[in-house]
Design an enzyme around this catalytic site. Structure first.
Site, mmCIF file in Angstrom:
data_model
loop_
_atom_site.group_PDB
_atom_site.id
_atom_site.type_symbol
_atom_site.label_atom_id
_atom_site.label_comp_id
_atom_site.label_asym_id
_atom_site.label_seq_id
_atom_site.Cartn_x
_atom_site.Cartn_y
_atom_site.Cartn_z
ATOM 1 N N HIS A 1 45.708 34.989 49.132
ATOM 2 C CA HIS A 1 46.487 33.819 48.705
ATOM 3 C C HIS A 1 47.948 34.077 49.087
ATOM 4 O O HIS A 1 48.389 35.233 49.101
ATOM 5 C CB HIS A 1 46.331 33.709 47.186
ATOM 6 C CG HIS A 1 46.921 32.489 46.560
ATOM 7 N ND1 HIS A 1 48.270 32.352 46.322
ATOM 8 C CD2 HIS A 1 46.344 31.362 46.080
ATOM 9 C CE1 HIS A 1 48.487 31.194 45.733
ATOM 10 N NE2 HIS A 1 47.345 30.568 45.574
ATOM 11 N N LYS B 1 43.570 29.794 35.117
ATOM 12 C CA LYS B 1 42.321 29.807 35.876
ATOM 13 C C LYS B 1 41.179 30.394 35.056
ATOM 14 O O LYS B 1 40.057 30.510 35.535
ATOM 15 C CB LYS B 1 42.504 30.610 37.172
ATOM 16 C CG LYS B 1 43.426 29.885 38.169
ATOM 17 C CD LYS B 1 43.496 30.533 39.522
ATOM 18 C CE LYS B 1 42.168 30.753 40.161
ATOM 19 N NZ LYS B 1 42.246 30.904 41.634
ATOM 20 N N CYS C 1 46.154 27.426 49.927
ATOM 21 C CA CYS C 1 47.198 28.452 49.760
ATOM 22 C C CYS C 1 46.864 29.719 50.530
ATOM 23 O O CYS C 1 47.149 30.836 50.060
ATOM 24 C CB CYS C 1 47.448 28.788 48.289
ATOM 25 S SG CYS C 1 48.288 27.484 47.430
HETATM 26 N N1 PMP Z 1 45.886 34.635 43.921
HETATM 27 C C1 PMP Z 1 44.719 33.993 43.934
HETATM 28 C C2 PMP Z 1 43.489 34.657 44.499
HETATM 29 C C3 PMP Z 1 44.652 32.707 43.380
HETATM 30 O O1 PMP Z 1 43.484 32.053 43.396
HETATM 31 C C4 PMP Z 1 45.809 32.113 42.828
HETATM 32 C C5 PMP Z 1 45.754 30.735 42.208
HETATM 33 N N2 PMP Z 1 45.081 29.773 42.967
HETATM 34 C C6 PMP Z 1 47.007 32.829 42.856
HETATM 35 C C7 PMP Z 1 46.999 34.097 43.407
HETATM 36 C C8 PMP Z 1 48.286 32.284 42.313
HETATM 37 O O2 PMP Z 1 48.193 32.027 40.965
HETATM 38 P P1 PMP Z 1 49.321 31.192 40.202
HETATM 39 O O3 PMP Z 1 49.583 29.973 41.047
HETATM 40 O O4 PMP Z 1 48.697 30.867 38.895
HETATM 41 O O5 PMP Z 1 50.511 32.062 40.093
#
Ligand code: PMP
Length: 405
Positions: free
Chosen positions: A125, A228, A366
């Site tokens: 991500h 999540k 992302c």
């Molecule tokens: N890493 C992973 C694997 C994710 O799935 C996500 C959220 N989609 C994030 C990081 C970032 O999380 P947040 O936007 O809640 O900071």
């Protein structure tokens, strides 16, 4: 654990009962973006504001005591949830992104030297890419990337070749939010440690779906987001080994993180408070406890069994549809089934699904470097949670088949 029927699980989530676009029952399959929240979480938020609303750790009065106790109670619950040795190793942040930035900034600025190497993977991500790029830029370090194969699994032989005496840190996802791949992090951690490197695990896509045990993993840092995992938005967790956290400088300066302040200098508080400058997101942290209780009450065997069966079923039904290319076919997966449709834009697929009440994610998820590796501009991502049903997947497959025709 309590044995709930699928209907009993769903009934705990009021948002799932709504209809959208007039008459379409909501089919929520965007759980990797954020999960829906059980009533107990919503109740905890209201209970806090009605009964214990005060700032934490500061005042000598009843409400402040209640708020402080409830917040520290969540910290204990998180500690148990990931089997951390100490509650002081649990730091509250605003999310996975903030947790990773904390490590990159605090650990990175002191311990990463010019010429050092940091390893990430091709499926990360952006939150587990960009902070390391920024750090490498300021510290003149090098970022290396573990490649993935066509099924969406890490190529472990390449990882071994990337590890050198200069590797300081390896930062990888426990599970991919786009491919679903569960990475062999136990092996990654052992090999990285053997090479003298630390390991940060991005557990954002794992926390609601896989048992996390930081002691048996022996990871040095682990980050995830409450939202999540059936909890409120705006709450993140950073676990770090005590000895490391104690050696690291504060990330932000302000109230709560200090012992003593004069105009010329300050001394810092003990962990975890050293890393919690300012008023935390008190209500949502307290609400997160109810989400963790929801997961605990269900139990991992029920969660894992249901999500595994539902994932195979989704992959099976969608995989049978003409013109659909499944993305991410690793053997070991969490509940994510991504796909592209030949000669159809992913945004159009998402729009047509939404019109039928089905919520999925479309786009790059992302993870633009991953999309570049897959040779696609974007994907359609179906991501499951424990409240999703086989009936919903039947409906999804039916609608997708119609759209594709
Ligand atoms: N890493 C992973 C694997 C994710 O799935 C996500 C959220 N989609 C994030 C990081 C970032 O999380 P947040 O936007 O809640 O900071």
């Amino acid at each position: 654990s309590i044995i709930w029927t699928p209907q009993e699980i769903r009934r705990q989530f009021p948002s799932l009962e709504q209809k959208v676009h007039g008459s379409k029952p909501l089919v929520y399959l965007d759980n990797a973006a954020t999960t829906q929240k059980p009533q107990t979480v919503l109740d905890a938020l209201i209970q806090h504001y009605n009964y214990s609303n005060a700032n934490v750790h500061r005042a000598m009065h009843v409400l402040a005591d209640r708020a402080t106790e409830a917040l520290e109670d969540t910290r204990k619950t998180v500690q148990e949830f990931i089997n951390a040795p100490g509650a002081e190793e649990i730091i509250f942040t605003s999310g996975t992104t903030a947790s990773i930035n904390l490590v990159a900034s605090s650990y990175g600025q002191v311990y990463i030297q010019p010429g050092d190497e940091i390893i990430i993977s091709h499926m990360e991500h952006h939150a587990n890419i960009v902070p390391w790029q920024m750090l490498c830029q300021t510290r003149k370090a090098h970022l290396k990337v573990i490649p993935i194969d066509d099924r969406g699994e890490l190529i472990m032989s390449s990882f071994e070749q990337l590890l050198t005496a200069k590797t300081r840190l390896v930062a990888v996802a426990y599970a991919s939010n786009n491919l679903g791949t569960i990475n062999p992090i136990q092996e990654i951690i052992a090999k990285a440690h053997h090479a003298g490197a630390l390991v940060l695990i991005d557990a954002a896509q794992a926390a609601a779906h896989l048992l996390i045990d930081v002691q048996s993993l022996d990871c040095d840092f682990l980050a995830f987001s409450a939202h999540k995992a059936y909890g409120p938005t705006g709450v993140g967790i950073l676990y770090g080994k005590r000895a490391l956290l104690e050696q690291m400088p504060p990330y932000q300066g302000g109230g709560e993180m200090i012992k003593e302040v004069t105009l010329s200098s300050s001394t810092y508080n003990d962990i975890p408070y050293k890393f919690e400058a300012g008023t935390p997101n008190i209500a949502d942290i307290i609400g997160f406890r109810a989400a963790l209780d929801f997961i605990r009450n269900l139990g991992w065997s029920i969660i894992n069994k249901h999500e595994k069966e539902l994932t195979s079923y989704t992959q099976h039904l969608l995989g049978k549809i003409d013109r659909i290319r499944l993305i991410g076919t690793a053997t070991d997966k969490v509940g994510i089934v991504s796909f592209t449709v030949d000669k159809m834009h992913h945004l159009d697929v998402g729009m047509l699904l939404d019109a039928q009440g089905i919520a999925v994610r479309t786009g790059h998820g992302c993870a633009q470097p991953l999309m570049q590796r897959l040779g696609v501009e974007g994907i359609v991502r179906v991501s499951l949670a424990v409240y999703n049903t086989f009936e919903e997947i039947n409906y999804l497959a039916h609608v997708v088949a119609k759209i594709v025709k």
